[in-house]
Design a protein around this motif. Sequence first.
Motif, PDB file in Angstrom:
ATOM      1  N   GLU A   1       6.035 104.764  72.319  1.00 44.55           N
ATOM      2  CA  GLU A   1       6.800 105.966  72.000  1.00 44.55           C
ATOM      3  C   GLU A   1       6.641 106.287  70.520  1.00 44.55           C
ATOM      4  O   GLU A   1       6.692 105.398  69.675  1.00 44.55           O
ATOM      5  CB  GLU A   1       8.259 105.679  72.308  1.00 44.55           C
ATOM      6  CG  GLU A   1       9.111 106.886  72.359  1.00 44.55           C
ATOM      7  CD  GLU A   1      10.480 106.507  72.855  1.00 44.55           C
ATOM      8  OE1 GLU A   1      11.434 106.978  72.238  1.00 44.55           O
ATOM      9  OE2 GLU A   1      10.589 105.750  73.824  1.00 44.55           O
TER      10      GLU A   1
ATOM     11  N   THR B   1       7.433 109.303  67.249  1.00 46.31           N
ATOM     12  CA  THR B   1       8.220 110.441  66.824  1.00 46.31           C
ATOM     13  C   THR B   1       7.697 110.901  65.475  1.00 46.31           C
ATOM     14  O   THR B   1       7.135 110.116  64.725  1.00 46.31           O
ATOM     15  CB  THR B   1       9.720 110.106  66.747  1.00 46.31           C
ATOM     16  OG1 THR B   1      10.419 111.266  66.349  1.00 46.31           O
ATOM     17  CG2 THR B   1      10.009 108.995  65.773  1.00 46.31           C
TER      18      THR B   1
ATOM     19  N   MET C   1       6.075 114.945  78.364  1.00 49.58           N
ATOM     20  CA  MET C   1       5.835 115.499  77.034  1.00 49.58           C
ATOM     21  C   MET C   1       4.338 115.485  76.713  1.00 49.58           C
ATOM     22  O   MET C   1       3.785 116.480  76.253  1.00 49.58           O
ATOM     23  CB  MET C   1       6.599 114.687  75.989  1.00 49.58           C
ATOM     24  CG  MET C   1       6.317 115.098  74.557  1.00 49.58           C
ATOM     25  SD  MET C   1       7.079 114.010  73.355  1.00 49.58           S
ATOM     26  CE  MET C   1       6.123 112.527  73.583  1.00 49.58           C
ATOM     27  N   TRP C   2       3.667 114.358  77.015  1.00 48.74           N
ATOM     28  CA  TRP C   2       2.241 114.263  76.713  1.00 48.74           C
ATOM     29  C   TRP C   2       1.431 115.148  77.632  1.00 48.74           C
ATOM     30  O   TRP C   2       0.422 115.716  77.232  1.00 48.74           O
ATOM     31  CB  TRP C   2       1.764 112.813  76.780  1.00 48.74           C
ATOM     32  CG  TRP C   2       2.172 112.069  75.568  1.00 48.74           C
ATOM     33  CD1 TRP C   2       3.092 111.077  75.480  1.00 48.74           C
ATOM     34  CD2 TRP C   2       1.696 112.281  74.240  1.00 48.74           C
ATOM     35  NE1 TRP C   2       3.217 110.658  74.185  1.00 48.74           N
ATOM     36  CE2 TRP C   2       2.370 111.369  73.406  1.00 48.74           C
ATOM     37  CE3 TRP C   2       0.772 113.140  73.675  1.00 48.74           C
ATOM     38  CZ2 TRP C   2       2.132 111.310  72.046  1.00 48.74           C
ATOM     39  CZ3 TRP C   2       0.539 113.071  72.315  1.00 48.74           C
ATOM     40  CH2 TRP C   2       1.224 112.161  71.518  1.00 48.74           C
TER      41      TRP C   2
ATOM     42  N   ALA D   1      14.019 107.363  75.168  1.00 48.65           N
ATOM     43  CA  ALA D   1      13.250 108.288  76.010  1.00 48.65           C
ATOM     44  C   ALA D   1      12.655 107.511  77.172  1.00 48.65           C
ATOM     45  O   ALA D   1      12.074 106.456  76.994  1.00 48.65           O
ATOM     46  CB  ALA D   1      12.155 108.954  75.202  1.00 48.65           C
TER      47      ALA D   1
ATOM     48  N   LYS E   1       2.382 118.025  78.801  1.00 49.54           N
ATOM     49  CA  LYS E   1       2.543 119.373  78.259  1.00 49.54           C
ATOM     50  C   LYS E   1       1.643 119.569  77.037  1.00 49.54           C
ATOM     51  O   LYS E   1       0.980 120.601  76.896  1.00 49.54           O
ATOM     52  CB  LYS E   1       4.002 119.619  77.892  1.00 49.54           C
ATOM     53  CG  LYS E   1       4.262 121.010  77.400  1.00 49.54           C
ATOM     54  CD  LYS E   1       5.726 121.217  77.122  1.00 49.54           C
ATOM     55  CE  LYS E   1       5.978 122.619  76.601  1.00 49.54           C
ATOM     56  NZ  LYS E   1       7.385 122.832  76.279  1.00 49.54           N
ATOM     57  N   ALA E   2       1.601 118.576  76.165  1.00 45.59           N
ATOM     58  CA  ALA E   2       0.733 118.653  74.984  1.00 45.59           C
ATOM     59  C   ALA E   2      -0.733 118.709  75.403  1.00 45.59           C
ATOM     60  O   ALA E   2      -1.522 119.450  74.826  1.00 45.59           O
ATOM     61  CB  ALA E   2       0.983 117.460  74.069  1.00 45.59           C
TER      62      ALA E   2
ATOM     63  N   ASP F   1       9.903 111.024  80.880  1.00 46.70           N
ATOM     64  CA  ASP F   1      10.048 112.069  79.872  1.00 46.70           C
ATOM     65  C   ASP F   1       8.871 112.043  78.910  1.00 46.70           C
ATOM     66  O   ASP F   1       8.350 113.082  78.521  1.00 46.70           O
ATOM     67  CB  ASP F   1      11.350 111.887  79.089  1.00 46.70           C
ATOM     68  CG  ASP F   1      12.578 112.095  79.953  1.00 46.70           C
ATOM     69  OD1 ASP F   1      12.457 112.777  80.993  1.00 46.70           O
ATOM     70  OD2 ASP F   1      13.642 111.573  79.595  1.00 46.70           O
ATOM     71  N   LYS F   2       8.476 110.854  78.525  1.00 48.19           N
ATOM     72  CA  LYS F   2       7.351 110.714  77.610  1.00 48.19           C
ATOM     73  C   LYS F   2       6.065 111.207  78.267  1.00 48.19           C
ATOM     74  O   LYS F   2       5.283 111.927  77.656  1.00 48.19           O
ATOM     75  CB  LYS F   2       7.207 109.256  77.181  1.00 48.19           C
ATOM     76  CG  LYS F   2       6.126 109.037  76.166  1.00 48.19           C
ATOM     77  CD  LYS F   2       6.145 107.653  75.568  1.00 48.19           C
ATOM     78  CE  LYS F   2       6.058 106.597  76.611  1.00 48.19           C
ATOM     79  NZ  LYS F   2       5.853 105.259  76.064  1.00 48.19           N
TER      80      LYS F   2
ATOM     81  N   ALA G   1      -0.802 110.225  77.509  1.00 46.65           N
ATOM     82  CA  ALA G   1       0.081 110.700  78.573  1.00 46.65           C
ATOM     83  C   ALA G   1       0.268 109.676  79.679  1.00 46.65           C
ATOM     84  O   ALA G   1       1.133 109.842  80.525  1.00 46.65           O
ATOM     85  CB  ALA G   1      -0.464 111.998  79.162  1.00 46.65           C
TER      86      ALA G   1
END
Length: 132
Positions: free
Chosen positions: A87, A89, A114-115, A106, A117-118, A110-111, A81
């Motif tokens: 990056e 996918t 995303m991390w 991305a 959130k994960a 944004d990356k 994160a």
Amino acid sequence: MDSKKKRDATAELRRQVASRLAGEAGKVVEAHVLAERERCAGLMALSEQAARIGVSFDADAAILGRISLQAARNKVMAAAADGDAPETTSFHIGSSAGRNEQAGAAKAMDKTAMWRKAYENNRPKPAEHPKF
């Protein structure tokens, strides 16, 4: 009861207690060995996952350092994160003209989001109390 019978009864009782304790200790050791095997297998699998997402993770050091699997997962997710991780996918995007514009577009924020959130979804959930 004479003293010889008393000694024999005491010795027999000690043998029975020792035998029972040895059996229980064996079960406890087996449970610990099984838990350690599962932890080590989980750390090895995490090492492979970390390599796929571009994060360095030393499974040998984690095993020797007695790090829990959840703590190791949290460290890997936090490292991914940071935004310094490459990056990744889970699917391949073709390189035909026009469709490849967003393949690597991305942004770092944004990356990172995303991390994060994960990472938040990976945290252990607090135990719920039974409802009566």
